[in-house]
Each structure stands twice: as C-alpha cells, then as structure tokens.
Design an enzyme around this catalytic site. Sequence first.
Site, PDB file in Angstrom:
ATOM      1  N   GLY A 123       3.016  23.232 -14.573  1.00 44.35           N
ATOM      2  CA  GLY A 123       4.017  22.489 -13.803  1.00 44.35           C
ATOM      3  C   GLY A 123       5.409  22.585 -14.403  1.00 44.35           C
ATOM      4  N   GLN A 124       6.328  21.826 -13.787  1.00 45.48           N
ATOM      5  CA  GLN A 124       7.744  21.915 -14.174  1.00 45.48           C
ATOM      6  C   GLN A 124       7.947  21.587 -15.661  1.00 45.48           C
ATOM      7  OE1 GLN A 124      10.341  18.867 -12.751  1.00 45.48           O
ATOM      8  NE2 GLN A 124      12.188  20.076 -13.090  1.00 45.48           N
ATOM      9  N   TYR A 146       3.012   6.859  -6.064  1.00 43.16           N
ATOM     10  CA  TYR A 146       3.277   7.431  -7.389  1.00 43.16           C
ATOM     11  C   TYR A 146       3.702   6.328  -8.368  1.00 43.16           C
ATOM     12  CZ  TYR A 146       5.915  10.314 -10.795  1.00 43.16           C
ATOM     13  OH  TYR A 146       6.419  10.913 -11.929  1.00 43.16           O
ATOM     14  N   LYS A 157       1.806   5.010 -11.696  1.00 40.83           N
ATOM     15  CA  LYS A 157       2.425   5.061 -13.031  1.00 40.83           C
ATOM     16  C   LYS A 157       2.465   3.659 -13.649  1.00 40.83           C
ATOM     17  CE  LYS A 157       3.174   9.433 -13.618  1.00 40.83           C
ATOM     18  NZ  LYS A 157       2.428  10.158 -14.648  1.00 40.83           N
TER      19      LYS A 157
HETATM   20  C1  AKB Z   1       9.974  12.257  -8.821  1.00 39.51           C
HETATM   21  O1  AKB Z   1      11.066  12.387  -8.234  1.00 39.51           O
HETATM   22  O2  AKB Z   1       8.939  11.904  -8.260  1.00 39.51           O
HETATM   23  C2  AKB Z   1       9.938  12.518 -10.304  1.00 39.51           C
HETATM   24  C3  AKB Z   1      10.106  11.272 -11.105  1.00 39.51           C
HETATM   25  C4  AKB Z   1      11.403  10.594 -11.146  1.00 39.51           C
HETATM   26  O3  AKB Z   1       9.180  10.819 -11.717  1.00 39.51           O
HETATM   27  N1  AKB Z   1      10.922  13.489 -10.663  1.00 39.51           N
END
Ligand code: AKB
Length: 313
Positions: free
Chosen positions: A12-13, A143, A147
């Site tokens: 990945g990145q 997301y 997290k």
């Molecule tokens: C995203 O944009 O989802 C990521 C992050 C800020 O975790 N680059």
Amino acid sequence: MEKRILIIGASGQIGNELTMSLRNRYGNQNVIASDLREANALVMESGPFEILDAMDGKATEKAVKKYNIADVYLMAAMLSATAEKFPAKGWDLNMSSLFNVLNLAKDKKIERIFWPSSIAVFGPTTPKTNTPQHTIMEPTTVYGISKQTGERWCEYYHKRYGVDVRSIRYPGLISYKTPPGGGTTDYAIEIFHEALKENKYTCFLSAQTALPMMFMDDAIDATVNIMLAPSQKIKIRNAYNLAALSFTPQELAVSIQKHIPDFTIAYQPDFRQVIADSWPASIDDSQARKDWGWEHRIDLDTLTKIMIENLSK
Ligand code: AKB
C-alpha cells in the site's frame, strides 16, 4: 536466529515506503514484506515477500513462526472513502486484522506491534482546530469507527495483557512513489498528477476545506521513531495525535502555481466532502513531541517542490 520485522500491507501507499526504510535500517533480509498483492519492484527485489491475507489469523501466525518475527507493522486497512462504499468489508478487514496481531502479542508469539490510527477517529462534535489529544470523539465514518474502536482495544491489550502496541493518528499522507488507496485526503496527491498532465484539476473537496496533512517521509520517520522509543516513553497506548501541515485545496493550488503558473483548479464536492467536514482542520500533537521527540521537517512549499520535481521525471 535474528529477530525480524513483518510488514502486513506492504504493497500500500505507506507499506512500500516503510518497507524500504526499515530494510535500510535493519537489513534487507530482516524485514519481511507481505500483502495480498505484490508490492513495487523495489520491495519485491530487495528482500523477502509473502502473499498474506491480513484477515487470515492462521496464515499470519505461520509467517510469524517461519521468519521468527518480533515486530509486526500492520499497515493493511480499508480507508475512509472506500469503506463508505463497503461498510461491512471495511469493518471486517480493519478489526479482524488488528485482533490477529493483538492476540499474537498477548500469546507472546510476537513482541511489539505498530498499528496506524488516523485523524478519522474524530467527528463533527470534536473541536475543529488544534484538536487536542484527549477530546470528544464521535466519528461518523466506518473507517473512523473502526480506528477509534481499534484504539480502545490497543489500550485494553496493553493494560490487561502488557502488549507493547504503539500507534499514531496519521493525517492525510502525500507521496509520489505509491498511489493513494481510497482515502478522503487523496485529492492532495491526484492534484499533482493532474497539474503535470493536464494543467488543471477538478477537486472533490471544496476550496476552503482545511485538513491536516503530512509528507510521507515525515510519516515514515514518525513510524520508525515511535518504535525506536523506549517503552516507558510511550505514555499513550491508544494513539498519538500527529501533525505537520494544515492546508485547503485552494492553498495547495496556490503553492502549485508557483511552479506551474497556468495551473487552474475547479471544485466539484462529492460524498467525500461530508467526510472531510467531519474531520479536524488542524491537530495539537504536543504530547507526541514531548513524549518521544516527534518533529516534522517538510512544509507546504517544500512538499510541493519535491512532488513536482519527482513526478516530472
Ligand atoms: C483517509 O483519507 O481515509 C486517510 C486518513 C486520513 O486516514 N488518508
């Protein structure tokens, strides 16, 4: 046998660049890259690589045993924009991969874990500027929820089982070596590619959307340095706030125009605007600076110069 490092999500990145940085520091054979798909040529040719599904606990344990792994860097994740399209998949990947490595550490099969968190743990009710380390956290994306939950579990495993897990809340990361992977901050990379190819860019965020950002080299340094710090210096066991830059698409465009004067930008906000609006504009990272000496090096104009010089090659 020497203790080694396993990077899960090495293609990945962040993974590609982190692998090369750790190989330079610890030796090519001591850093095992792994992912579902092959990494870039540099990673594939410079050291060991395993095809590994981060969600497969048994396969992860097998790789740990095979290479006598001490430290795992779990970089596999589904980022904010993609996870909004596939909520269940995003949650499954982000949580099950974390439990796999936390349990390996709990069972003393590995010694330490690096797991990245993100500014996505914050939400619309969080103070927007200079967001403190400890504050209201009501994330509204899958997301961000994954997290934030992951952070709680990291702290729990540390307190309850003594697991040495370390984490930072990455802002948007900007690099020229590997394309970004489905995040809301991806515009800040796309803009450079389009500026060089087309002299123009249509941004999916509005002109005044300020977000915390960082050049990849600084993010890699932070990752390596938090793992180098003595355990007693790591006082936060969920995740550290980390900051370098904060800018809007318009400010980035102005910085690019210093190199490409006829570059133009237009704005067509899409579903990612809502995500960006829920995140902080800037971050207070004084705790990371105090506890383990975090410092960033790259400012906006330096970042723009590096991106343009390298992408023009
Ligand atoms: C995203 O944009 O989802 C990521 C992050 C800020 O975790 N680059």
